[in-house]
Design a protein around this motif. Structure first.
Motif, PDB file in Angstrom:
ATOM      1  N   PRO A   1      43.589  43.702  42.430  1.00 44.83           N
ATOM      2  CA  PRO A   1      44.904  43.056  41.946  1.00 44.83           C
ATOM      3  C   PRO A   1      46.008  43.509  42.996  1.00 44.83           C
ATOM      4  O   PRO A   1      45.950  44.068  43.851  1.00 44.83           O
ATOM      5  CB  PRO A   1      45.322  44.316  40.558  1.00 44.83           C
ATOM      6  N   ILE A   2      46.858  42.521  42.481  1.00 48.10           N
ATOM      7  CA  ILE A   2      48.235  42.461  43.823  1.00 48.10           C
ATOM      8  C   ILE A   2      49.325  42.965  42.759  1.00 48.10           C
ATOM      9  O   ILE A   2      49.349  42.399  41.789  1.00 48.10           O
ATOM     10  CB  ILE A   2      48.434  41.013  44.357  1.00 48.10           C
ATOM     11  N   VAL A   3      49.923  43.960  43.228  1.00 45.43           N
ATOM     12  CA  VAL A   3      50.939  44.708  42.577  1.00 45.43           C
ATOM     13  C   VAL A   3      52.308  44.599  42.992  1.00 45.43           C
ATOM     14  O   VAL A   3      52.671  45.272  44.477  1.00 45.43           O
ATOM     15  CB  VAL A   3      50.480  46.089  42.172  1.00 45.43           C
ATOM     16  N   PHE A   4      53.350  44.031  42.509  1.00 44.73           N
ATOM     17  CA  PHE A   4      54.644  44.006  43.237  1.00 44.73           C
ATOM     18  C   PHE A   4      55.426  45.280  42.626  1.00 44.73           C
ATOM     19  O   PHE A   4      55.747  45.297  41.106  1.00 44.73           O
ATOM     20  CB  PHE A   4      55.243  42.608  42.765  1.00 44.73           C
ATOM     21  N   LEU A   5      56.038  45.887  43.150  1.00 44.75           N
ATOM     22  CA  LEU A   5      56.305  47.268  42.858  1.00 44.75           C
ATOM     23  C   LEU A   5      57.379  47.857  43.592  1.00 44.75           C
ATOM     24  O   LEU A   5      57.556  47.319  44.957  1.00 44.75           O
ATOM     25  CB  LEU A   5      55.119  48.424  43.141  1.00 44.75           C
ATOM     26  N   GLY A   6      58.545  48.512  43.011  1.00 41.88           N
ATOM     27  CA  GLY A   6      59.520  48.929  43.833  1.00 41.88           C
ATOM     28  C   GLY A   6      60.368  50.156  43.164  1.00 41.88           C
ATOM     29  O   GLY A   6      59.880  51.296  43.339  1.00 41.88           O
TER      30      GLY A   6
END
Length: 198
Positions: free
Chosen positions: A3-8
């Motif tokens: 998976p590609i995970v956009f996180l911050g």
């Protein structure tokens, strides 16, 4: 397929990596989904809300239409999932459930000001969803919850500290659970979704 995970701000990358092997990227911005070729599984947790950077929901809708599998939780991901669920975006967690129940444009409930040092994000304000989630968990009805949200949204973004929030809530006649300051709904939801995908 990783998976590609956009996180911050919701969860640190080391915490996330301990749960799920994935390709971790910075909070999502405009153009990020258009650049991903299907098939792909994409997890959106955090996103930039600056008007010049924020992801347009139409871009997410296009991504779904061309075959990307989109999951959303915790913050911007939950906001998008609540809006795009009819198009096939998958939402998870308490924040998603609350936003879906309240309806309307509720992204200000997950907003927080932050400082960034390299890959590290440090919150400067309290996201209102922590208060809403705490009272939701205590059994507050939908009507009362909507009234509380109205009170909370009147607090300026840069003034959202626990002190100002508690004063506003008390002034409106609500009682906060004793452990409310320990509530981190966005972190818990991000972890929950990553565990589901493991």
């Amino acid at each position: 397929m990783r998976p590609i995970v956009f996180l911050g701000l919701s969860l640190t990358e080391p915490e996330a990596r301990a749960v799920l092997d994935a390709e971790y990227r910075a909070p999502i911005v405009r153009g990020d989904l258009d650049a991903i070729v299907a098939p792909a599984q994409v997890v959106i947790v955090d996103g930039m809300l600056d008007p010049d950077l924020r992801l347009d929901p139409e871009e997410a809708a296009r991504a779904l239409a061309r075959g990307l599998v989109l999951h959303g939780a915790a913050s911007m991901g939950a906001v998008l999932a609540a809006r795009l669920e009819p198009l096939g975006m998958k939402g998870a967690g308490q924040v998603f459930q609350i936003l879906r129940t309240l309806g309307g444009d509720r992204e200000d409930l997950v907003q927080a000001l932050f400082a960034r040092d390299g890959l590290e994000f440090r919150p400067l304000t309290v996201p209102l969803i922590n208060v809403v989630a705490g009272l939701w968990s205590s059994g507050l009805g939908t009507g009362e919850l909507a009234a509380l949200v109205h009170v909370l949204r009147a607090i300026a973004l840069d003034a959202r500290t626990w002190e100002t929030i508690e004063a506003a809530v008390a002034g409106a006649g609500f009682r906060l659970p004793p452990a409310i300051r320990l509530m981190d709904a966005k972190r818990e939801d991000a972890l929950c979704l990553l565990r589901q995908l493991r």
